[in-house]
Design a protein around this motif. Structure first.
Motif, PDB file in Angstrom:
ATOM      1  N   LEU A 109       0.828  -1.207   0.000  1.00  0.00           N
ATOM      2  CA  LEU A 109       0.000   0.000   0.000  1.00  0.00           C
ATOM      3  C   LEU A 109       0.863   1.258   0.000  1.00  0.00           C
ATOM      4  CD1 LEU A 109      -2.746  -1.102   2.546  1.00  0.00           C
ATOM      5  CD2 LEU A 109      -3.157  -0.514   0.146  1.00  0.00           C
ATOM      6  N   LYS A 110       1.970   1.244   0.749  1.00  0.00           N
ATOM      7  CA  LYS A 110       2.845   2.419   0.837  1.00  0.00           C
ATOM      8  C   LYS A 110       3.467   2.769  -0.510  1.00  0.00           C
ATOM      9  CE  LYS A 110       5.570   2.915   4.425  1.00  0.00           C
ATOM     10  NZ  LYS A 110       6.525   2.616   5.534  1.00  0.00           N
ATOM     11  N   GLU A 111       3.589   1.773  -1.377  1.00  0.00           N
ATOM     12  CA  GLU A 111       4.171   2.024  -2.694  1.00  0.00           C
ATOM     13  C   GLU A 111       3.212   2.745  -3.628  1.00  0.00           C
ATOM     14  OE1 GLU A 111       5.485  -1.652  -4.296  1.00  0.00           O
ATOM     15  OE2 GLU A 111       6.979  -2.014  -2.716  1.00  0.00           O
ATOM     16  N   HIS A 112       1.897   2.682  -3.343  1.00  0.00           N
ATOM     17  CA  HIS A 112       0.911   3.192  -4.284  1.00  0.00           C
ATOM     18  C   HIS A 112       0.041   4.317  -3.739  1.00  0.00           C
ATOM     19  CE1 HIS A 112       1.778  -0.947  -5.786  1.00  0.00           C
ATOM     20  NE2 HIS A 112       1.755  -0.324  -6.951  1.00  0.00           N
ATOM     21  N   PHE A 113       0.123   4.591  -2.443  1.00  0.00           N
ATOM     22  CA  PHE A 113      -0.749   5.597  -1.845  1.00  0.00           C
ATOM     23  C   PHE A 113       0.062   6.625  -1.055  1.00  0.00           C
ATOM     24  CE2 PHE A 113      -3.552   2.042  -2.621  1.00  0.00           C
ATOM     25  CZ  PHE A 113      -4.729   2.651  -3.052  1.00  0.00           C
ATOM     26  N   ASP A 114      -0.484   7.840  -0.986  1.00  0.00           N
ATOM     27  CA  ASP A 114       0.142   8.893  -0.178  1.00  0.00           C
ATOM     28  C   ASP A 114      -0.145   8.680   1.306  1.00  0.00           C
ATOM     29  OD1 ASP A 114       1.063  10.463  -2.469  1.00  0.00           O
ATOM     30  OD2 ASP A 114      -1.050  10.923  -2.807  1.00  0.00           O
ATOM     31  N   TRP A 115      -1.355   8.188   1.604  1.00  0.00           N
ATOM     32  CA  TRP A 115      -1.775   7.963   2.980  1.00  0.00           C
ATOM     33  C   TRP A 115      -2.436   6.589   3.100  1.00  0.00           C
ATOM     34  CZ3 TRP A 115      -0.695  11.813   6.536  1.00  0.00           C
ATOM     35  CH2 TRP A 115      -0.428  13.084   6.021  1.00  0.00           C
ATOM     36  N   ILE A 116      -2.077   5.853   4.149  1.00  0.00           N
ATOM     37  CA  ILE A 116      -2.751   4.600   4.485  1.00  0.00           C
ATOM     38  C   ILE A 116      -3.292   4.789   5.904  1.00  0.00           C
ATOM     39  CG2 ILE A 116      -2.513   2.114   4.843  1.00  0.00           C
ATOM     40  CD1 ILE A 116       0.129   3.898   2.834  1.00  0.00           C
ATOM     41  N   ILE A 117      -4.618   4.789   6.051  1.00  0.00           N
ATOM     42  CA  ILE A 117      -5.239   5.047   7.339  1.00  0.00           C
ATOM     43  C   ILE A 117      -5.862   3.745   7.846  1.00  0.00           C
ATOM     44  CG2 ILE A 117      -6.866   6.472   8.615  1.00  0.00           C
ATOM     45  CD1 ILE A 117      -6.636   8.581   6.489  1.00  0.00           C
ATOM     46  N   CYS A 118      -5.339   3.243   8.953  1.00  0.00           N
ATOM     47  CA  CYS A 118      -5.766   1.954   9.496  1.00  0.00           C
ATOM     48  C   CYS A 118      -6.795   2.160  10.604  1.00  0.00           C
ATOM     49  CB  CYS A 118      -4.561   1.194  10.053  1.00  0.00           C
ATOM     50  SG  CYS A 118      -3.252   0.920   8.838  1.00  0.00           S
TER      51      CYS A 118
END
Length: 271
Positions: A109-118
């Motif tokens: 996810l970090k490779e494709h998104f600016d923010w990952i909100i869990c």
């Protein structure tokens, strides 16, 4: 690489899922690419709040176990093109969450998104600790009640001991999001005042979300409140909180008061 945020609390029902959806949508509405991830395996709700419950085919557990690839499980929001949902499983157990599997999914996810909100489940069990493990930033959600604040203090301890940052000897960036706040009730002594909560938890204040039926109406519509009604008071508070997450410096205004909390603090120090 994207930034990983965990939205967490010790107590259930404080507004974590609502806040995850609202903050994710607010960041996406700025043009950022955002993925919101539901870690509440067996009790998922994030898909309902985002109006995507009928579109779930694959989920987080399917990706972890190799039954589906990440792009197959991600659901693009119908209203905000840069907002995506990775739902939790409704039929599996939290034991299906593995440390290696979560690390792999978060890394992708970090490779494709600016923010990952869990969106973390409440409490201190496996789902919660795995949701926070790879976080760069923690948003601790609490209501202005003694039990909620006490449980949040426990979560702060876990953030400082059971995350990858803690293992590396690094400091976890933590922010307080105070939800369901009513200034009139606080003045009457029916709930804690903002200053009381800050004194107990001693972490920076990200935002204060006022008690409002607008949040419930948005959830019933299956939309983040920042999408359902961008001009209502809770939406404005979430938009400001998202701006602070993105690095902007803004004074925090207490709903129902004219003077900002920052101004009150400065005034108190000056006195």
């Amino acid at each position: 690489m994207g930034k990983v945020i965990v939205v967490t609390s010790g107590k259930g029902g404080v507004g974590k899922t609502t806040s995850t959806a609202a903050l994710g949508a607010a960041l996406a509405q700025r043009g950022e690419k955002v993925a919101v991830v539901d870690f509440d395996v067996g009790l998922r709700n994030l898909d309902l709040v985002m109006g995507a419950e009928r579109r779930v085919v694959y989920d987080l557990i399917n990706v972890i176990q190799g039954d589906a690839k990440l792009p197959q499980a991600l659901i693009r929001d119908k209203r905000v093109d840069t907002l995506f949902l990775l739902p939790a499983s409704q039929t599996r157990d939290k034991d299906n969450l593995t440390q290696d599997g979560v690390e792999r999914v978060i890394g992708e996810l970090k490779e494709h998104f600016d923010w990952i909100i869990c969106d973390s489940p409440a409490g201190i069990e496996r789902g919660a600790t795995l949701a926070m493990r790879h976080a760069d930033v923690a948003v601790v959600v609490t209501n202005p009640e003694v039990s909620s604040v006490r449980d949040s203090d426990r979560i702060i301890g876990l953030l400082d001991s059971k995350t990858m940052k803690a293992e590396r000897g690094e400091r976890m960036e933590k922010h307080l999001l105070l939800t369901r706040f009513d200034q009139a009730r606080a003045e009457r002594g029916d709930m804690l005042k903002v200053e009381d909560v800050l004194e107990i938890l001693s972490i920076p204040l990200l935002g204060i979300i006022p008690e409002s039926m607008d949040v419930l109406r948005a959830s019933n519509l299956g939309a983040p409140v920042t999408v359902a009604d961008a001009r209502c008071a809770p939406s404005m508070a979430y938009f400001e909180a998202a701006r602070r997450l993105a690095g902007e410096t803004l004074p925090v205004t207490i709903p129902g008061e004219k003077r900002s909390l920052l101004g009150k603090i400065f005034a108190r120090r000056a006195a």
